[in-house]
Design an enzyme around this catalytic site. Structure first.
Site, PDB file in Angstrom:
ATOM      1  N   GLY A 195       3.701 -11.315  -0.633  1.00 59.03           N
ATOM      2  CA  GLY A 195       2.377 -10.856  -0.179  1.00 59.03           C
ATOM      3  C   GLY A 195       1.683  -9.948  -1.184  1.00 59.03           C
ATOM      4  O   GLY A 195       2.260  -9.502  -2.180  1.00 59.03           O
TER       5      GLY A 195
ATOM      6  N   LEU B  41       0.454  -6.863  -0.789  1.00 59.67           N
ATOM      7  CA  LEU B  41       0.891  -5.457  -0.873  1.00 59.67           C
ATOM      8  C   LEU B  41       2.115  -5.327  -1.776  1.00 59.67           C
ATOM      9  O   LEU B  41       2.202  -4.422  -2.612  1.00 59.67           O
ATOM     10  CB  LEU B  41       1.223  -4.914   0.524  1.00 59.67           C
ATOM     11  CG  LEU B  41       1.642  -3.451   0.493  1.00 59.67           C
ATOM     12  CD1 LEU B  41       0.426  -2.538   0.471  1.00 59.67           C
ATOM     13  CD2 LEU B  41       2.536  -3.082   1.656  1.00 59.67           C
TER      14      LEU B  41
ATOM     15  N   LYS C 227       1.314  -0.531   8.802  1.00 59.37           N
ATOM     16  CA  LYS C 227       0.369  -0.640   9.905  1.00 59.37           C
ATOM     17  C   LYS C 227      -0.253  -2.043   9.918  1.00 59.37           C
ATOM     18  O   LYS C 227      -0.166  -2.713   8.906  1.00 59.37           O
ATOM     19  CB  LYS C 227      -0.691   0.430   9.778  1.00 59.37           C
ATOM     20  CG  LYS C 227      -1.725   0.116   8.691  1.00 59.37           C
ATOM     21  CD  LYS C 227      -2.848   1.072   8.824  1.00 59.37           C
ATOM     22  CE  LYS C 227      -3.944   0.797   7.877  1.00 59.37           C
ATOM     23  NZ  LYS C 227      -4.484  -0.518   7.751  1.00 59.37           N
TER      24      LYS C 227
ATOM     25  N   ASP D 138       2.001   5.501   6.628  1.00 58.62           N
ATOM     26  CA  ASP D 138       0.567   5.728   6.513  1.00 58.62           C
ATOM     27  C   ASP D 138       0.410   6.134   5.056  1.00 58.62           C
ATOM     28  O   ASP D 138       0.770   7.258   4.689  1.00 58.62           O
ATOM     29  CB  ASP D 138       0.107   6.851   7.444  1.00 58.62           C
ATOM     30  CG  ASP D 138      -1.390   7.060   7.343  1.00 58.62           C
ATOM     31  OD1 ASP D 138      -1.908   7.033   6.214  1.00 58.62           O
ATOM     32  OD2 ASP D 138      -2.049   7.237   8.384  1.00 58.62           O
ATOM     33  N   HIS D 139      -0.080   5.239   4.228  1.00 58.79           N
ATOM     34  CA  HIS D 139       0.016   5.523   2.792  1.00 58.79           C
ATOM     35  C   HIS D 139      -0.818   6.737   2.372  1.00 58.79           C
ATOM     36  O   HIS D 139      -0.583   7.315   1.328  1.00 58.79           O
ATOM     37  CB  HIS D 139      -0.292   4.277   1.946  1.00 58.79           C
ATOM     38  CG  HIS D 139      -1.739   3.961   1.804  1.00 58.79           C
ATOM     39  ND1 HIS D 139      -2.454   3.327   2.783  1.00 58.79           N
ATOM     40  CD2 HIS D 139      -2.615   4.185   0.806  1.00 58.79           C
ATOM     41  CE1 HIS D 139      -3.708   3.175   2.383  1.00 58.79           C
ATOM     42  NE2 HIS D 139      -3.836   3.696   1.174  1.00 58.79           N
TER      43      HIS D 139
ATOM     44  N   ASP E   7      -8.585   0.199  11.572  1.00 58.71           N
ATOM     45  CA  ASP E   7      -8.055   0.078  10.211  1.00 58.71           C
ATOM     46  C   ASP E   7      -7.927   1.441   9.523  1.00 58.71           C
ATOM     47  O   ASP E   7      -7.005   1.659   8.735  1.00 58.71           O
ATOM     48  CB  ASP E   7      -9.013  -0.825   9.409  1.00 58.71           C
ATOM     49  CG  ASP E   7      -8.469  -1.196   8.034  1.00 58.71           C
ATOM     50  OD1 ASP E   7      -7.288  -1.584   7.954  1.00 58.71           O
ATOM     51  OD2 ASP E   7      -9.225  -1.116   7.052  1.00 58.71           O
TER      52      ASP E   7
ATOM     53  N   HIS F 233      -5.245   6.844   8.956  1.00 56.08           N
ATOM     54  CA  HIS F 233      -5.519   7.758   7.842  1.00 56.08           C
ATOM     55  C   HIS F 233      -6.434   8.934   8.217  1.00 56.08           C
ATOM     56  O   HIS F 233      -6.162  10.080   7.862  1.00 56.08           O
ATOM     57  CB  HIS F 233      -6.168   7.010   6.675  1.00 56.08           C
ATOM     58  CG  HIS F 233      -5.496   5.712   6.323  1.00 56.08           C
ATOM     59  ND1 HIS F 233      -4.123   5.568   6.313  1.00 56.08           N
ATOM     60  CD2 HIS F 233      -5.996   4.503   5.963  1.00 56.08           C
ATOM     61  CE1 HIS F 233      -3.833   4.325   5.955  1.00 56.08           C
ATOM     62  NE2 HIS F 233      -4.937   3.660   5.745  1.00 56.08           N
TER      63      HIS F 233
ATOM     64  N   LYS G 228     -16.333   5.024  -4.020  1.00 58.19           N
ATOM     65  CA  LYS G 228     -14.971   5.073  -3.492  1.00 58.19           C
ATOM     66  C   LYS G 228     -14.559   6.538  -3.569  1.00 58.19           C
ATOM     67  O   LYS G 228     -14.435   7.103  -4.670  1.00 58.19           O
ATOM     68  CB  LYS G 228     -14.070   4.216  -4.387  1.00 58.19           C
ATOM     69  CG  LYS G 228     -12.586   4.406  -4.161  1.00 58.19           C
ATOM     70  CD  LYS G 228     -12.092   3.570  -3.022  1.00 58.19           C
ATOM     71  CE  LYS G 228     -10.605   3.795  -2.778  1.00 58.19           C
ATOM     72  NZ  LYS G 228     -10.179   3.327  -1.468  1.00 58.19           N
TER      73      LYS G 228
HETATM   74  C1  BG6 Z   1      -5.789   0.500   4.170  1.00 59.85           C
HETATM   75  C2  BG6 Z   1      -6.836  -0.303   4.884  1.00 59.85           C
HETATM   76  O1  BG6 Z   1      -4.915   1.089   5.088  1.00 59.85           O
HETATM   77  O2  BG6 Z   1      -6.405   1.516   3.415  1.00 59.85           O
HETATM   78  C3  BG6 Z   1      -7.815  -0.887   3.896  1.00 59.85           C
HETATM   79  O3  BG6 Z   1      -6.218  -1.351   5.624  1.00 59.85           O
HETATM   80  C4  BG6 Z   1      -8.390   0.183   3.018  1.00 59.85           C
HETATM   81  O4  BG6 Z   1      -8.870  -1.576   4.556  1.00 59.85           O
HETATM   82  C5  BG6 Z   1      -7.281   1.033   2.412  1.00 59.85           C
HETATM   83  O5  BG6 Z   1      -9.111  -0.449   1.984  1.00 59.85           O
HETATM   84  C6  BG6 Z   1      -7.843   2.217   1.679  1.00 59.85           C
HETATM   85  O6  BG6 Z   1      -6.808   2.836   0.975  1.00 59.85           O
HETATM   86  P1  BG6 Z   1      -7.088   3.649  -0.340  1.00 59.85           P
HETATM   87  O7  BG6 Z   1      -5.766   4.198  -0.741  1.00 59.85           O
HETATM   88  O8  BG6 Z   1      -7.651   2.663  -1.349  1.00 59.85           O
HETATM   89  O9  BG6 Z   1      -8.092   4.681   0.014  1.00 59.85           O
END
Ligand code: BG6
Length: 493
Positions: free
Chosen positions: A18, A20, A148, A177-178, A235, A240, A346
């Site tokens: 995948g 990820l 998740k 939860d990254h 999402d 987060h 971003k």
């Molecule tokens: C993920 C979401 O958990 O976090 C995505 O599923 C989102 O939709 C992403 O783009 C954002 O993560 P980061 O680390 O790029 O801010």
């Protein structure tokens, strides 16, 4: 058994082909390998690969990420592949045999991490199959890592949790939860609790409001079929964003140990004022992007024009909300949160806005007085800035806003969030993973919003791609006499 050996482990990675795995997990594992972690990986997926094809894929993903060193050949030798239809119970026997064999071969002490990088529908059947095949009665420790979304609402999450608990104890479950692996998210507690100058004023006497933004420039791209059934609320807010609220608002834990920290986060989530159908309408904004021009000049499609998105889709690609935390520290302080796709930049930032200094009569001539702001820059820049007022540098009167900046750029060892989290999991430290009660309370809050959206005629506000969301998001703060602080200019192109 030495400390090092007790950290040795087989990592059984479901979803090994995948996105990820390719983008985040293999680079993270490579860094961990360089830091002397002893592990072997069994990649599990449906495709009919053999070990060599799989290794080649891992290698390519590393090459896309950076220039791997000479040790990369040794690294990929530790990768094995097992082709499996995850619902086919019988096929797990072969997986066990391979895991047992690698355990001996690499002296992995019978320890196992089961990493489910899979669609959530598979979490329960895979967990039960692992048990039935005897994979979870290994001789060392066992840990389950799940990505998740953990359920779709409180009810489905509870059912899923009950099933998983038939096989794994809560202390063995690592819900990722990254955001909790990000450097500056981990830094929130240190900034707050190691600096008495902040902790002393971290309350409703001195703070006017808190704003947490996580904006993205990307659209939904290839993830449209997942996203169209999810939306920003599930999402990003459910996990987060609420985690960042909890870390920003929590009380100091009695000790800096896993369960004490989690207990304090849970108390915050429990204190969030519940939203009713009526209050959702004036506390939560849902938006969806339309065609627009991004800051780099690209003209991009509207959400409903994206491939695999229903033309009438009501999915939220943006959410802004105002929450209140009804406890002693935060009574009366609004927490504003917002997140969305196809926004101007971003960026993830936490802005703490302090109350105004008394303007009149003391500062009659100081027209430029600004509130003090403490900004925690989570990404793309990592750092901290403090906005203050100072005297204008001239003979005349008046004030000018000045900013003190700390930037972490260049100081990080480059460890990604995933690297930190996998390392924690190998070490058995679950502090930066979400405990079940945190997940349940987050769903409870999110469910109340989803229900109101479904049952009440609450509008979906459109915003042009490349903007900071619909006008209603700005009105949400304006009616309280506040406004969103502009995102800090970043080095991002
Ligand atoms: C993920 C979401 O958990 O976090 C995505 O599923 C989102 O939709 C992403 O783009 C954002 O993560 P980061 O680390 O790029 O801010």
């Amino acid at each position: 058994m030495s400390e090092v050996n007790n950290n040795a482990t087989t990592i059984i990675l479901f979803g090994a082909t995948g996105d990820l795995a390719r983008r985040k997990l293999y680079p993270a594992l490579y860094s961990l390998y360089k830091k002397q972690n002893n592990f072997a990986v069994i990649g599990v997926a449906r495709r009919d690969y053999d070990h060599d094809v799989f290794r080649q894929n891992v290698l390519e993903s590393l090459q896309n990420h950076s220039n791997p060193g000479d040790d990369v050949e040794d690294f990929i030798e530790r990768f094995y592949y097992y082709s499996l239809d995850v619902k086919e119970t019988k096929a797990y026997g072969g997986l066990k045999e391979l895991a047992d064999k690698l355990d001996q071969q690499y002296d992995l002490q019978g320890n196992r991490i089961f990493y489910l990088s899979l669609a959530p529908d598979f979490f329960a059947p895979v967990t039960l199959n692992l048990k039935d095949a005897g994979l979870t009665t290994n001789t060392g420790w066992k840990r389950l890592v799940i990505e998740k979304p953990f359920g779709r609402d409180l009810q489905s999450a509870t059912e899923l949790n009950d099933t998983i608990h038939q096989v794994f104890d809560e202390s063995e479950i690592y819900r990722i939860d990254h955001y909790l692996g990000k450097e500056m998210v981990q830094n929130i507690q240190v900034i707050r609790f190691a600096n008495p100058i902040f902790e002393g004023i971290w309350n409703n006497r001195y703070i006017s409001n808190i704003q947490i933004t996580s904006s993205e420039t990307l659209g939904v791209g290839e993830r449209a079929s997942y996203y169209d059934h999810t939306g920003a609320l599930m999402d990003m807010i459910q996990n987060h964003m609420l985690q960042m609220v909890a870390l920003t608002a929590m009380e100091p834990p009695s000790r800096f140990v896993t369960e004490d920290i989690r207990d304090e986060k849970v108390k915050v989530l429990r204190s969030i004022r519940p939203l009713t159908d009526a209050t959702v309408a004036n506390s939560v904004v849902r938006g969806q992007y339309t065609r627009g021009t991004m800051p780099n000049g690209d003209v991009v499609k509207g959400y409903r024009e994206e491939e695999n998105v229903n033309e009438q889709s009501m999915t939220d690609t943006f959410v802004a909300a105002r929450l209140f935390i009804d406890n002693f520290r935060w009574a009366g302080v609004p927490f504003y949160i917002r997140t969305g796709k196809r926004m101007t930049a971003k960026s993830t930032e936490i802005v703490v806005q302090f109350k105004d200094a008394p303007k009149r009569p003391y500062f009659n001539n100081f027209n430029d007085l600004q509130p003090n702001l403490l900004v925690i820059h989570v990404q793309p820049d990592e750092g901290l800035s403090l906005k203050l007022n100072a005297k204008k540098f001239s003979t005349g009167g008046g004030s000018i806003p000045i900013t003190m900046n700390f930037s972490n750029t260049n100081q990080d060892d480059g460890a990604s969030a995933y690297e930190r989290l996998i390392q924690d999991c190998i070490h058995g430290d679950s502090t930066n993973f979400t405990r079940w009660d945190e997940v349940a309370l987050s769903w409870q809050f999110v469910d109340s919003i989803a229900k109101a959206w479904k049952e009440r005629n609450i509008p979906l506000d459109r915003y042009e791609a490349g903007t900071m969301g619909p006008a209603s998001s700005h009105e949400l703060l304006a009616k309280d006499g506040h406004h969103w602080w502009p995102l800090t200019k970043t080095t991002e192109k």
